[in-house]
Design a protein around this motif. Sequence first.
Motif, mmCIF file in Angstrom:
data_model
loop_
_atom_site.group_PDB
_atom_site.id
_atom_site.type_symbol
_atom_site.label_atom_id
_atom_site.label_comp_id
_atom_site.label_asym_id
_atom_site.label_seq_id
_atom_site.Cartn_x
_atom_site.Cartn_y
_atom_site.Cartn_z
ATOM 1 N N SER A 160 0.068 -4.075 5.004
ATOM 2 C CA SER A 160 -0.298 -2.928 4.178
ATOM 3 C C SER A 160 -1.449 -3.334 3.251
ATOM 4 O O SER A 160 -1.335 -4.315 2.521
ATOM 5 N N GLY A 217 13.515 7.638 5.691
ATOM 6 C CA GLY A 217 14.918 8.020 5.586
ATOM 7 C C GLY A 217 15.149 8.958 4.409
ATOM 8 O O GLY A 217 14.294 9.104 3.530
ATOM 9 N N PRO A 269 -7.843 -1.199 5.907
ATOM 10 C CA PRO A 269 -7.178 0.101 5.804
ATOM 11 C C PRO A 269 -6.515 0.557 7.105
ATOM 12 O O PRO A 269 -7.055 0.339 8.189
ATOM 13 N N ASN A 286 7.027 -2.351 1.737
ATOM 14 C CA ASN A 286 8.270 -2.551 0.979
ATOM 15 C C ASN A 286 9.154 -3.697 1.460
ATOM 16 O O ASN A 286 9.949 -4.212 0.687
HETATM 17 P P1 NAP Z 1 2.922 3.951 5.337
HETATM 18 O O1 NAP Z 1 2.112 4.562 4.282
HETATM 19 O O2 NAP Z 1 3.277 4.783 6.510
HETATM 20 O O3 NAP Z 1 2.122 2.647 5.822
HETATM 21 C C1 NAP Z 1 2.664 1.764 6.775
HETATM 22 C C2 NAP Z 1 1.537 1.032 7.484
HETATM 23 O O4 NAP Z 1 0.776 1.977 8.260
HETATM 24 C C3 NAP Z 1 0.555 0.375 6.529
HETATM 25 O O5 NAP Z 1 0.205 -0.901 7.032
HETATM 26 C C4 NAP Z 1 -0.628 1.316 6.562
HETATM 27 O O6 NAP Z 1 -1.857 0.676 6.265
HETATM 28 C C5 NAP Z 1 -0.606 1.779 8.004
HETATM 29 N N1 NAP Z 1 -1.341 3.010 8.267
HETATM 30 C C6 NAP Z 1 -1.619 4.020 7.402
HETATM 31 N N2 NAP Z 1 -2.336 4.981 8.031
HETATM 32 C C7 NAP Z 1 -2.514 4.585 9.310
HETATM 33 C C8 NAP Z 1 -3.162 5.134 10.442
HETATM 34 N N3 NAP Z 1 -3.771 6.320 10.392
HETATM 35 N N4 NAP Z 1 -3.134 4.454 11.596
HETATM 36 C C9 NAP Z 1 -2.499 3.262 11.680
HETATM 37 N N5 NAP Z 1 -1.881 2.663 10.635
HETATM 38 C C10 NAP Z 1 -1.882 3.328 9.464
HETATM 39 O O7 NAP Z 1 4.300 3.369 4.749
HETATM 40 P P2 NAP Z 1 4.546 2.517 3.435
HETATM 41 O O8 NAP Z 1 4.311 3.377 2.252
HETATM 42 O O9 NAP Z 1 3.845 1.217 3.525
HETATM 43 O O10 NAP Z 1 6.091 2.203 3.571
HETATM 44 C C11 NAP Z 1 7.077 3.092 3.176
HETATM 45 C C12 NAP Z 1 7.585 3.920 4.353
HETATM 46 O O11 NAP Z 1 8.086 3.053 5.357
HETATM 47 C C13 NAP Z 1 8.751 4.810 3.968
HETATM 48 O O12 NAP Z 1 8.645 6.028 4.645
HETATM 49 C C14 NAP Z 1 9.952 4.014 4.452
HETATM 50 O O13 NAP Z 1 11.101 4.795 4.673
HETATM 51 C C15 NAP Z 1 9.404 3.427 5.715
HETATM 52 N N6 NAP Z 1 10.168 2.244 6.113
HETATM 53 C C16 NAP Z 1 11.036 2.352 7.163
HETATM 54 C C17 NAP Z 1 11.807 1.262 7.535
HETATM 55 C C18 NAP Z 1 12.760 1.346 8.695
HETATM 56 O O14 NAP Z 1 13.210 0.306 9.160
HETATM 57 N N7 NAP Z 1 13.082 2.525 9.186
HETATM 58 C C19 NAP Z 1 11.688 0.065 6.835
HETATM 59 C C20 NAP Z 1 10.786 -0.009 5.779
HETATM 60 C C21 NAP Z 1 10.029 1.088 5.433
HETATM 61 P P3 NAP Z 1 -2.584 0.812 4.839
HETATM 62 O O15 NAP Z 1 -1.530 0.666 3.803
HETATM 63 O O16 NAP Z 1 -3.547 -0.284 4.811
HETATM 64 O O17 NAP Z 1 -3.222 2.147 4.863
#
Ligand code: NAP
Length: 540
Positions: free
Chosen positions: A228, A309, A261, A203
């Motif tokens: 991602s 969040g 992935p 995002n």
């Molecule tokens: P996500 O599904 O958790 O994915 C984030 C990253 O983790 C992706 O690059 C994903 O790769 C990777 N990943 C997935 N499974 C993994 C595993 N088992 N081991 C290691 N890496 C893995 O999050 P998203 O949907 O991209 O982003 C939205 C989330 O991020 C929301 O919860 C949002 O609140 C949070 N966020 C937080 C902040 C902050 O500053 N607090 C800022 C932005 C976003 P793949 O996609 O290739 O599987």
Amino acid sequence: MAKGVFTNESTYKKFLEDGKEAEFDRLFDEAVTRVRTGFGKSFPLYIDGEKVYASEQIVERSPIDGIVIGTFQKATREHAKAAINAALKAFDSWAKTDYKQRAAVFQKAADLFSANKFDLAAALSCENGKSRYESVGEVDEAIDFMHYYANELLVNRGFVRRTKMTASTAKVNAGFQGAPGSAENVTIAMRPYGVFGVIAPFNFPVSISVGMSVGAMITGNTVVFKPSSTDSMSMLTGLKIYELLKEGGVPPGVFNYVTGPGSEVGDELVANKDVAGIAFTGSRSVGMGMIAKVYGNRMQKVFVVEMGGKNPAIVSRYANLDDAATGVVSAAFGFAGQKCSALSRVYVHESVKELFVSKLIEKVHTLKIGNPLEKGVYVGPLIAESAYKRYAESIEKAKASGSLLYGGNRANTGMNGFYVEPAIVELRQDHELVHKELFVPILCLITYKDIDEAISMANDVEYGLTAGLYSSKRSEIKAFTERIQAGVAYVNRAVSATTGAMVGLHTFVGWKDSGLTGKGTGSKFYLPQFMREQSISVTK
Ligand code: NAP
């Protein structure tokens, strides 16, 4: 930028102040045309500065219209291991590179990002469906991170300090704590850990990827960067980041770009003993899973982790309701509710509920839904079908045990993407949707009777990222600022109730399950997280 002086990039603001909005739009529109002509190609991984191709590929499509953006490599664990080895090999000389030189690399890179900001913003809009204002703002944030962190490194003189003890005239036969001794020269230095795995969300794929990667590299670590790559994808902007950092002077092996992935490439970064640290931003389930895995296996690894969040705002009976409605709409529905800082719960004093809701609906009604590349469109598509399913299921749940005040349907835009209406639902505090991060444009509305109750309800979730209050009453502002459990809190901010932190002005940090370290990005406590302290004493 001179040492010690930091100013925000603020592109749109500057164009507006100079009366050049038309030029801003022209530059963005031309960049979209340029960027789209590059779509449909095949792109490699970059390991140790070399192009690498995998046996399988991933096709990335734009959420706007399903058009193919490009074909990227589906890296395996073996590719991840090769990238880790390259980063390990590059570490020694990069760690020894003078800190001023490292700062200069990222200052140059920041200038390159600035020169290419419209192309980068256009790529970002195509890739994740942000409006031009959100995308340019995000690229600005990436530039700000680079300048801010370079500045921090210089101002802190590379995070090295020297102390000394003069020789004592007193003599003792045996040592003890505090014993008089000979002269000691001591160097206390913050040193890099080694290889960092940087795992980024979809995002904010430009600013967050740059922020985490530069935080790691400017302090002397080397990086394997995984954008991602599954379902919600951000591999194109990841590649642009690689190219610009390389042009800025980041040597081969110091920054490696590996698409693939999370369950394979990401997991290898987490599990591999040669990776000293993980900088991760993403969902709580993935973040907590990786921490549990590492410490559960009794491994040593440093984590710099930002997670989800469920951000609240309180609208008091003493609020300016027009400001509150503007701030709530922008925070809840900007980028279709897909910001980690997005507002998803609004607590409204029961006496102003009716008036506030009518103002809210009036504003939401004017938001244009559709192709975010078009000027004037505020709500673009959801990132993927999975997000649409989450939206539709949540709306059904809200209808079953609450009331739907606005929206709730798929929007008819004629585009090949998942477009939905911003939705407002009235629920009770104990409803599941009030506690779960949804990451879609659904705002839960809950009424309250007194401010203490409202603050308690705002705090009654596992997350603690951002929060807002609208009230002119000093005692309410005091109670909110003293009690709110959020890393980033705003009072009476009409531009947005909970989103839009600026590098250097605010910090961006998650409390509770929204983060791990309690130190925020874009602030002076960020860089030390990527280093460990060492004290070396030399007796003369
Ligand atoms: P996500 O599904 O958790 O994915 C984030 C990253 O983790 C992706 O690059 C994903 O790769 C990777 N990943 C997935 N499974 C993994 C595993 N088992 N081991 C290691 N890496 C893995 O999050 P998203 O949907 O991209 O982003 C939205 C989330 O991020 C929301 O919860 C949002 O609140 C949070 N966020 C937080 C902040 C902050 O500053 N607090 C800022 C932005 C976003 P793949 O996609 O290739 O599987």
